[in-house]
Design a protein around this motif. Structure first.
Motif, PDB file in Angstrom:
ATOM      1  N   LEU A   3       0.755  -1.344   0.224  1.00 52.94           N
ATOM      2  CA  LEU A   3      -0.003   0.099  -0.023  1.00 52.94           C
ATOM      3  C   LEU A   3       0.871   1.313  -0.051  1.00 52.94           C
ATOM      4  CD1 LEU A   3      -2.833  -1.046   2.596  1.00 52.94           C
ATOM      5  CD2 LEU A   3      -2.874  -0.819   0.154  1.00 52.94           C
ATOM      6  N   GLU A   4       2.121   1.175   0.390  1.00 58.39           N
ATOM      7  CA  GLU A   4       2.901   2.343   0.467  1.00 58.39           C
ATOM      8  C   GLU A   4       2.769   3.130  -0.789  1.00 58.39           C
ATOM      9  OE1 GLU A   4       6.820   1.015   1.587  1.00 58.39           O
ATOM     10  OE2 GLU A   4       6.246   1.095   3.956  1.00 58.39           O
ATOM     11  N   PHE A   5       3.099   2.173  -1.851  1.00 56.49           N
ATOM     12  CA  PHE A   5       3.157   2.958  -3.144  1.00 56.49           C
ATOM     13  C   PHE A   5       2.181   3.958  -3.783  1.00 56.49           C
ATOM     14  CE2 PHE A   5       2.497   1.835  -7.767  1.00 56.49           C
ATOM     15  CZ  PHE A   5       3.485   2.692  -8.370  1.00 56.49           C
ATOM     16  N   VAL A   6       1.057   3.544  -3.330  1.00 58.89           N
ATOM     17  CA  VAL A   6      -0.140   4.643  -3.656  1.00 58.89           C
ATOM     18  C   VAL A   6      -0.828   5.103  -2.595  1.00 58.89           C
ATOM     19  CG1 VAL A   6      -0.765   2.746  -5.572  1.00 58.89           C
ATOM     20  CG2 VAL A   6      -1.742   2.492  -3.233  1.00 58.89           C
ATOM     21  N   VAL A   7      -0.273   5.311  -1.237  1.00 59.15           N
ATOM     22  CA  VAL A   7      -0.632   6.108  -0.443  1.00 59.15           C
ATOM     23  C   VAL A   7       0.286   7.013   0.223  1.00 59.15           C
ATOM     24  CG1 VAL A   7      -1.433   5.729   2.075  1.00 59.15           C
ATOM     25  CG2 VAL A   7      -2.080   4.124   0.547  1.00 59.15           C
ATOM     26  N   ILE A   8       1.504   6.763   0.306  1.00 60.34           N
ATOM     27  CA  ILE A   8       2.477   7.742   0.855  1.00 60.34           C
ATOM     28  C   ILE A   8       2.621   8.861   0.134  1.00 60.34           C
ATOM     29  CG2 ILE A   8       4.812   7.786   1.648  1.00 60.34           C
ATOM     30  CD1 ILE A   8       4.707   5.185   2.836  1.00 60.34           C
ATOM     31  N   PRO A   9       2.972   8.818  -1.155  1.00 60.95           N
ATOM     32  CA  PRO A   9       3.391  10.075  -1.942  1.00 60.95           C
ATOM     33  C   PRO A   9       2.310  10.845  -2.022  1.00 60.95           C
ATOM     34  CG  PRO A   9       4.253   8.127  -2.933  1.00 60.95           C
ATOM     35  CD  PRO A   9       3.462   7.521  -1.943  1.00 60.95           C
ATOM     36  N   PRO A  10       0.824  10.622  -2.137  1.00 55.69           N
ATOM     37  CA  PRO A  10       0.019  11.317  -2.336  1.00 55.69           C
ATOM     38  C   PRO A  10      -0.468  12.016  -1.016  1.00 55.69           C
ATOM     39  CG  PRO A  10      -0.959   9.447  -3.620  1.00 55.69           C
ATOM     40  CD  PRO A  10       0.476   9.124  -2.804  1.00 55.69           C
ATOM     41  N   VAL A  11      -0.168  11.332   0.235  1.00 63.83           N
ATOM     42  CA  VAL A  11      -0.373  12.002   1.478  1.00 63.83           C
ATOM     43  C   VAL A  11       0.866  13.071   1.772  1.00 63.83           C
ATOM     44  CG1 VAL A  11      -0.022  11.571   3.791  1.00 63.83           C
ATOM     45  CG2 VAL A  11      -1.553   9.898   2.525  1.00 63.83           C
ATOM     46  N   LEU A  12       2.040  12.619   1.468  1.00 64.79           N
ATOM     47  CA  LEU A  12       3.143  13.419   1.879  1.00 64.79           C
ATOM     48  C   LEU A  12       3.425  14.508   1.024  1.00 64.79           C
ATOM     49  CD1 LEU A  12       5.621  13.456   3.738  1.00 64.79           C
ATOM     50  CD2 LEU A  12       7.036  12.192   1.937  1.00 64.79           C
ATOM     51  N   ASN A  13       3.124  14.597  -0.267  1.00 66.74           N
ATOM     52  CA  ASN A  13       3.438  15.683  -1.335  1.00 66.74           C
ATOM     53  C   ASN A  13       2.704  16.993  -0.915  1.00 66.74           C
ATOM     54  OD1 ASN A  13       5.187  14.034  -2.669  1.00 66.74           O
ATOM     55  ND2 ASN A  13       3.436  13.702  -4.529  1.00 66.74           N
ATOM     56  N   PRO A  14       1.455  16.863  -0.695  1.00 63.47           N
ATOM     57  CA  PRO A  14       0.721  18.402  -0.470  1.00 63.47           C
ATOM     58  C   PRO A  14       1.223  18.760   1.050  1.00 63.47           C
ATOM     59  CG  PRO A  14      -0.677  16.329  -0.024  1.00 63.47           C
ATOM     60  CD  PRO A  14       0.415  15.852  -0.768  1.00 63.47           C
ATOM     61  N   LEU A  15       1.602  17.883   2.024  1.00 60.22           N
ATOM     62  CA  LEU A  15       2.187  18.317   3.216  1.00 60.22           C
ATOM     63  C   LEU A  15       3.782  19.093   2.926  1.00 60.22           C
ATOM     64  CD1 LEU A  15       1.431  15.383   5.631  1.00 60.22           C
ATOM     65  CD2 LEU A  15       0.070  17.592   5.509  1.00 60.22           C
ATOM     66  N   VAL A  16       4.347  18.515   2.125  1.00 63.39           N
ATOM     67  CA  VAL A  16       5.662  18.925   2.091  1.00 63.39           C
ATOM     68  C   VAL A  16       5.735  20.392   1.411  1.00 63.39           C
ATOM     69  CG1 VAL A  16       7.968  18.573   0.777  1.00 63.39           C
ATOM     70  CG2 VAL A  16       6.834  16.473   1.992  1.00 63.39           C
ATOM     71  N   TYR A  17       5.001  20.346   0.227  1.00 61.77           N
ATOM     72  CA  TYR A  17       4.824  21.758  -0.472  1.00 61.77           C
ATOM     73  C   TYR A  17       4.069  22.569   0.148  1.00 61.77           C
ATOM     74  CZ  TYR A  17       7.206  19.126  -4.169  1.00 61.77           C
ATOM     75  OH  TYR A  17       8.102  18.444  -5.081  1.00 61.77           O
ATOM     76  N   GLY A  18       3.022  22.380   0.586  1.00 60.90           N
ATOM     77  CA  GLY A  18       2.284  23.311   1.482  1.00 60.90           C
ATOM     78  C   GLY A  18       2.761  23.743   2.824  1.00 60.90           C
ATOM     79  N   LEU A  19       3.424  23.212   3.423  1.00 52.27           N
ATOM     80  CA  LEU A  19       3.999  23.576   4.634  1.00 52.27           C
ATOM     81  C   LEU A  19       5.498  24.030   4.411  1.00 52.27           C
ATOM     82  CD1 LEU A  19       2.881  20.993   7.032  1.00 52.27           C
ATOM     83  CD2 LEU A  19       2.061  23.110   6.645  1.00 52.27           C
ATOM     84  N   LYS A  20       5.984  23.656   3.340  1.00 53.00           N
ATOM     85  CA  LYS A  20       7.750  24.014   3.374  1.00 53.00           C
ATOM     86  C   LYS A  20       7.872  25.272   2.504  1.00 53.00           C
ATOM     87  CE  LYS A  20      12.065  23.317   4.043  1.00 53.00           C
ATOM     88  NZ  LYS A  20      12.658  23.143   5.719  1.00 53.00           N
ATOM     89  N   LEU A  21       7.172  25.182   1.500  1.00 46.76           N
ATOM     90  CA  LEU A  21       7.209  26.529   0.574  1.00 46.76           C
ATOM     91  C   LEU A  21       6.325  27.518   1.350  1.00 46.76           C
ATOM     92  CD1 LEU A  21       7.125  24.922  -2.886  1.00 46.76           C
ATOM     93  CD2 LEU A  21       8.967  25.526  -1.525  1.00 46.76           C
ATOM     94  N   PRO A  22       7.330  28.922   1.379  1.00 46.59           N
ATOM     95  CA  PRO A  22       6.368  29.784   2.242  1.00 46.59           C
ATOM     96  C   PRO A  22       5.479  30.615   1.399  1.00 46.59           C
ATOM     97  CG  PRO A  22       8.569  30.628   1.701  1.00 46.59           C
ATOM     98  CD  PRO A  22       8.673  29.116   1.389  1.00 46.59           C
TER      99      PRO A  22
END
Length: 310
Positions: free
Chosen positions: A275-294
């Motif tokens: 399940l990692e393959f279809v779950v982790i990137p869609p969950v992580l990407n918006p968190l990374v870009y939404g919180l990291k890029l000012p």
């Protein structure tokens, strides 16, 4: 009746009997899907509404979020149904449709990350020519090839798999995967292995090598500059590096898992790894870009504050 089932349905055998635990599992996965949809939609809406974010880097982030919506929608609805079902039969047409969606999602992820790496390379190594090299026309051209090439490649690959005569209908997976269908083919798999290998090289190895090359050039460019410039470059590239590393690890795990004898692996561990393959990137990407890029973070907070009643 057996021949009909064998001809028109596949059986997803990795689903376990978890009794009443299926309901908490269903609720958890449903909330996870809702979060994926909501978070990625917020990223897309913010980038599309704010004119200051109509730049190549942010447009590629929007493409990445759209691909997360596409891939998770190809997986979660069917998976949620199977969690509550006692039988896990899926029709051939639905199975191959799911294969096409999930595999194109995987290929799009890699090609989008590839053009994002090229964007960062131009921004760091050719800053004076950035707007000329990354014009709107260039962005749309890169986006077109990032979507069109994987779609054509996967169409040909799936047509080959669809035409295989099968000697079984059990798929050791919680979703349909082409390699699992190849393994139950009545024909020798040597030719299909070669085709699969060529497809993997064109869709994964080449973009992967290109991304590594661009970051090697970025590292070399940073090495000869001041520490202040290095910090700015690292700050702008860090979210992309996280996305790339996360996707590379999860896709490698999925590929390695599909080549293993799953009967020798703990079934719970096997399901989680698949399940990692279809779950982790869609969950992580918006968190990374939404919180990291000012820039994105500021507009997200502004949009949420507007909708909050006084």
């Amino acid at each position: 009746m057996e021949n009909s089932t064998l001809s028109f349905y596949f059986n997803l055998t990795m689903f376990m009997s978890i009794g009443h635990h299926r309901y908490p599992a269903f609720v958890f996965c449903l909330l996870l899907y809702v979060f994926i949809v909501s978070a990625n939609l917020v990223i897309i809406l913010v980038i599309s509404r704010e004119r200051t974010l109509h730049e190549p880097m942010y447009m590629f982030i929007a493409f990445l979020s759209f691909n997360s919506l596409y891939g998770s929608t190809g997986f979660f609805p069917r998976f949620l149904m199977d969690l509550l079902s006692d039988t896990h039969l899926i029709s051939r047409s639905a199975c191959f449709t799911q294969i096409y969606v999930i595999y194109t999602y995987a290929s799009y992820e890699m090609t989008i990350l590839g053009i994002m790496a090229y964007d960062r390379y131009v921004a760091v190594c050719h800053p004076l020519h950035y707007h000329r090299k990354m014009s709107r026309k260039t962005v749309y051209t890169l986006a077109f090839f990032a979507w069109a090439f994987p779609a054509c490649n996967l169409t040909v690959s799936i047509i080959v798999v669809v035409r295989l005569p099968l000697c079984g209908n059990n798929i050791q997976k919680v979703y349909c995967a082409s390699w699992n269908i190849v393994k139950i083919s009545c024909l020798p798999t040597s030719v299909n292995n070669v085709v699969a290998m060529l497809g993997a090289i064109s869709m994964a190895f080449l973009p992967f090598s290109f991304i590594l090359y661009t970051y090697l050039r970025i590292v070399i460019a940073c090495w000869i500059n001041s520490s202040e410039i290095k910090g700015k470059v690292l700050h702008s590239c860090f979210p992309h590096i996280i996305s790339f590393v996360t996707y590379s690890i999860t896709s490698f795990i999925d590929t390695a898992l599909s080549r293993q004898n799953l009967k020798e692996i703990n079934p719970i561990v096997a399901v989680i790894l698949s399940l990692e393959f279809v779950v982790i990137p869609p969950v992580l990407n918006p968190l990374v870009y939404g919180l990291k890029l000012p820039e994105i973070r500021r507009h997200i907070f502004r949009m949420l504050c507007r909708k909050t009643p006084n």
